[in-house]
Design a protein around this motif. Structure first.
Motif: not given
Length: 368
Positions: A287-291
């Motif tokens: 999630v952190d990478r996608l965001s």
């Protein structure tokens, strides 16, 4: 009954690296303020100064402080013209830099006497005091919270540019409570999460629900074990997902992680505690990478009690903050009451035997 495990276990680091490989941040979108809450800021608009010029914060007389030196009730200062009266929120007249209370000026017809000194900025809000010129509502890579929304509303901005990855959750029957927990966590993390229920627990029914249209991340909930009714992994295989089933990680060893084309896929166990552990260890980094989220902040405190861990298996410890220490609540196996009490979590690498009492450790908050 002892839970059966997949025949081989993939190291957690290996599974995570495979999931993250080639994953880029999603394209920013503009959302109304109410929908942007919790999303990760991306290229925030630069806000105008607020207030745009010096304004009065109290009702009173607008004057220039340098003109009032020595004024007092014993030595009133006469004025050649009556000063300007301003209400709170009014723009200060040109050349004025303070606002005196009503009884500080004695007016009689066109004549006036000042009975008190003033200081620059008295009763005044300077231009840009609340919002500096060209300040962003929120820093890029940070979650949009209540403070960012307040700044945007005060500045008259009605939309914000954010990243909101699209998550599809497929629930295997009998894992509804776990699905609802994961959906809540996903929405709190700023994801556009949609939950879908498979018609039955058989692989064909689950496979039909694995729709990747308009999806940046796919999660399945339940059915990841090796029992006769655990068909989620078989359904993923039917859809052509390349995955590792079984992780050298506790809790949640029966999870699976892989890719279907460019879309990361994670199969979470149906147990709430195990699903939460996989969410923290595997899904949150995705999630952190996608965001394009900035790194999460760890809180460093000494351990109130030692933590022992088995070499070869990565584990997560649940911690409670007590008297400026991290007190371990559960390691490896998580009773739900420990989950409810936990303030933070600590990942113990597979190469690590644990931590001694009093040793400082970096833990991540359960609720940021």
């Amino acid at each position: 009954m002892t839970q059966r495990l997949p025949p081989s276990l993939t190291p957690l680091d290996t599974a995570l690296a495979a999931l993250l490989r080639g994953v880029d941040p999603v394209t920013p979108i503009e959302l109304p303020l109410a929908e942007a809450t919790g999303c990760i800021a991306a290229g925030m608009p630069l806000l105008p100064a607020c207030p745009p010029r010096d304004i009065a914060t109290v009702d009173g007389w607008a004057l220039r402080a340098n003109d009032l030196v020595g004024a007092s009730s014993y030595s009133p200062l006469p004025l050649t013209t009556l000063p300007t009266w301003v209400e709170a929120g009014d723009a200060l007249p040109l050349g004025c830099d303070c606002v005196l209370d009503v009884d500080a000026v004695e007016a009689s017809g066109p004549l006036a006497h000042v009975l008190a000194e003033g200081v620059p900025g008295q009763g005044v809000a300077r231009a840009g005091r609340d919002i500096a010129e060209n300040a962003p509502a929120a820093a890029a890579g940070c979650p949009v919270g209540a403070a960012a929304l307040l700044l945007a509303r005060v500045a008259g901005v009605d939309k914000l540019s954010v990243r909101r990855p699209r998550l599809r959750i497929v629930n295997v029957p009998d894992a509804t409570a776990t699905m609802q927990m994961i959906a809540s966590l996903a929405r709190a993390a700023g994801l556009d999460a949609s939950a879908h229920e498979a018609v039955s627990r058989d692989a064909a029914s689950i496979a039909e629900t694995l729709d990747l249209h308009a999806c940046d991340l796919l999660l399945t909930i339940g059915g990841s074990g090796v029992g006769r009714a655990d068909a989620a992994v078989a359904a993923l295989a039917q859809r052509g997902v390349q995955f590792n089933h079984g992780l050298a990680f506790q809790p949640g060893r029966t999870a699976a992680a892989g890719r279907l084309g460019n879309v990361p896929v994670v199969a979470l166990p149906g147990s709430p505690a195990q699903a939460l552990a996989i969410w923290l260890a595997l899904v949150l980094p995705l999630v952190d990478r996608l965001s394009a989220r900035q790194p999460r902040r760890a809180v460093t405190l000494p351990l109130g009690r030692k933590i022992a861990s088995s070499v070869g298996i990565a584990e997560i410890a649940l911690l409670a903050q007590e008297h400026e220490t991290w007190m371990p609540l559960a390691v490896g196996e998580w009773p739900l009451q420990a989950v409810a009490r936990a303030d933070a979590w600590l990942l113990i690498p597979a190469s690590h035997e644990g931590f001694a009492a009093g040793e400082p450790v970096d833990a991540y908050l359960m609720r940021e």
